[in-house]
Design an enzyme around this catalytic site. Structure first.
Site, PDB file in Angstrom:
ATOM      1  N   GLY A  44       0.840  -1.190   0.000  1.00  0.00           N
ATOM      2  CA  GLY A  44       0.000   0.000   0.000  1.00  0.00           C
ATOM      3  C   GLY A  44       0.872   1.236   0.000  1.00  0.00           C
ATOM      4  O   GLY A  44       2.047   1.189   0.363  1.00  0.00           O
ATOM      5  N   GLN A  49       3.010   9.956   1.175  1.00  0.00           N
ATOM      6  CA  GLN A  49       4.284   9.247   1.321  1.00  0.00           C
ATOM      7  C   GLN A  49       5.220   9.546   0.152  1.00  0.00           C
ATOM      8  O   GLN A  49       6.400   9.217   0.207  1.00  0.00           O
ATOM      9  CB  GLN A  49       4.061   7.741   1.427  1.00  0.00           C
ATOM     10  CG  GLN A  49       3.420   7.330   2.736  1.00  0.00           C
ATOM     11  CD  GLN A  49       3.260   5.831   2.799  1.00  0.00           C
ATOM     12  OE1 GLN A  49       2.255   5.297   2.354  1.00  0.00           O
ATOM     13  NE2 GLN A  49       4.278   5.157   3.322  1.00  0.00           N
ATOM     14  N   CYS A  88       5.874  -0.079   7.362  1.00  0.00           N
ATOM     15  CA  CYS A  88       5.527   1.084   6.552  1.00  0.00           C
ATOM     16  C   CYS A  88       6.755   1.515   5.747  1.00  0.00           C
ATOM     17  O   CYS A  88       7.857   1.578   6.295  1.00  0.00           O
ATOM     18  CB  CYS A  88       5.064   2.221   7.458  1.00  0.00           C
ATOM     19  SG  CYS A  88       4.562   3.704   6.570  1.00  0.00           S
ATOM     20  N   LEU A  89       6.544   1.810   4.472  1.00  0.00           N
ATOM     21  CA  LEU A  89       7.654   2.237   3.624  1.00  0.00           C
ATOM     22  C   LEU A  89       8.289   3.538   4.107  1.00  0.00           C
ATOM     23  O   LEU A  89       9.456   3.786   3.845  1.00  0.00           O
ATOM     24  CB  LEU A  89       7.192   2.386   2.176  1.00  0.00           C
ATOM     25  CG  LEU A  89       6.708   1.100   1.499  1.00  0.00           C
ATOM     26  CD1 LEU A  89       6.206   1.390   0.090  1.00  0.00           C
ATOM     27  CD2 LEU A  89       7.795   0.041   1.481  1.00  0.00           C
ATOM     28  N   HIS A 130      -4.591   1.449   7.259  1.00  0.00           N
ATOM     29  CA  HIS A 130      -3.251   2.028   7.409  1.00  0.00           C
ATOM     30  C   HIS A 130      -3.072   3.180   6.417  1.00  0.00           C
ATOM     31  O   HIS A 130      -2.606   4.267   6.790  1.00  0.00           O
ATOM     32  CB  HIS A 130      -2.207   0.927   7.162  1.00  0.00           C
ATOM     33  CG  HIS A 130      -0.791   1.375   7.243  1.00  0.00           C
ATOM     34  ND1 HIS A 130       0.033   1.016   8.286  1.00  0.00           N
ATOM     35  CD2 HIS A 130      -0.039   2.138   6.419  1.00  0.00           C
ATOM     36  CE1 HIS A 130       1.240   1.543   8.080  1.00  0.00           C
ATOM     37  NE2 HIS A 130       1.220   2.229   6.951  1.00  0.00           N
ATOM     38  N   GLU A 131      -3.466   2.961   5.155  1.00  0.00           N
ATOM     39  CA  GLU A 131      -3.282   4.002   4.133  1.00  0.00           C
ATOM     40  C   GLU A 131      -4.211   5.194   4.350  1.00  0.00           C
ATOM     41  O   GLU A 131      -3.795   6.344   4.199  1.00  0.00           O
ATOM     42  CB  GLU A 131      -3.450   3.425   2.729  1.00  0.00           C
ATOM     43  CG  GLU A 131      -2.448   2.330   2.372  1.00  0.00           C
ATOM     44  CD  GLU A 131      -0.996   2.663   2.669  1.00  0.00           C
ATOM     45  OE1 GLU A 131      -0.600   3.842   2.590  1.00  0.00           O
ATOM     46  OE2 GLU A 131      -0.242   1.721   2.993  1.00  0.00           O
ATOM     47  N   HIS A 134      -2.807   7.360   6.953  1.00  0.00           N
ATOM     48  CA  HIS A 134      -1.770   8.246   6.400  1.00  0.00           C
ATOM     49  C   HIS A 134      -2.396   9.521   5.838  1.00  0.00           C
ATOM     50  O   HIS A 134      -1.896  10.625   6.079  1.00  0.00           O
ATOM     51  CB  HIS A 134      -1.022   7.562   5.254  1.00  0.00           C
ATOM     52  CG  HIS A 134       0.218   6.850   5.651  1.00  0.00           C
ATOM     53  ND1 HIS A 134       1.261   7.459   6.295  1.00  0.00           N
ATOM     54  CD2 HIS A 134       0.588   5.564   5.466  1.00  0.00           C
ATOM     55  CE1 HIS A 134       2.223   6.585   6.500  1.00  0.00           C
ATOM     56  NE2 HIS A 134       1.834   5.420   6.008  1.00  0.00           N
TER      57      HIS A 134
END
Length: 163
Positions: A44, A49, A88-89, A130-131, A134
């Site tokens: 994701g 991000q 997480c990236l 999660h996304e 963000h």
């Protein structure tokens, strides 16, 4: 080429702005997000991000769920609770267990401008939450119950029989 923004960066904790018109730059952003997510081995990615403060997120857990491209997504209902591991990236090598809803009903607009109501459960629901978090300026690290090292993550995944 865009790059994944890592913490600390204010764009990650600032709520994003709604997309009012789907234009060519919106489509290009979605395409870039997908390429970068695959390149970074993620499941994701939220637009912020990549430093873009707009309400756009994508999730692709597996072939079964397929790619979900969400513009202005909103969680409408949550059911049950479940604790599982997340990464997480924007937080390289940071992992931890987080409590989230087990099932969600959510709404979004896709790249064609079609309004979509959907439901997700399990890890797909977790990734979507999660996304969307963000996009609202939230971070999974604020919800970590137990932090895991990369080695502990591997053992956790083996214990849970994930591959």
């Amino acid at each position: 080429m865009r790059k994944v923004v890592t913490y600390p960066n204010d764009v990650l904790t600032t709520p994003t702005q709604a997309v009012t018109h789907i234009r060519q730059d919106t489509i290009e952003l979605l395409d870039d997000m997908y390429d970068i997510m695959l390149e970074e081995d993620g499941i994701g990615l939220a637009a912020n991000q990549l430093g873009e403060s707009v309400k756009i997120a994508i999730v692709e857990l597996d072939d079964e769920s397929g790619l979900i491209e969400m513009i202005n997504p909103v969680i409408l209902e949550e059911f049950g609770k479940e604790i599982n591991v997340e990464g997480c990236l924007s937080f390289p090598d940071v992992y931890g267990t987080v409590e989230r809803a087990e099932t969600i009903k959510f709404w979004y607009v896709n790249r064609e401008g079609v309004s979509t109501f959907d439901e997700a459960s399990g890890y797909l629901a977790r990734a979507i939450q999660h996304e969307i978090e963000h996009l609202n300026g939230g971070l999974f690290t604020d919800k970590i119950i137990d932090r895991l090292t990369p080695e502990e993550l591997e053992a956790y995944m083996e214990d849970k029989e994930y591959d």
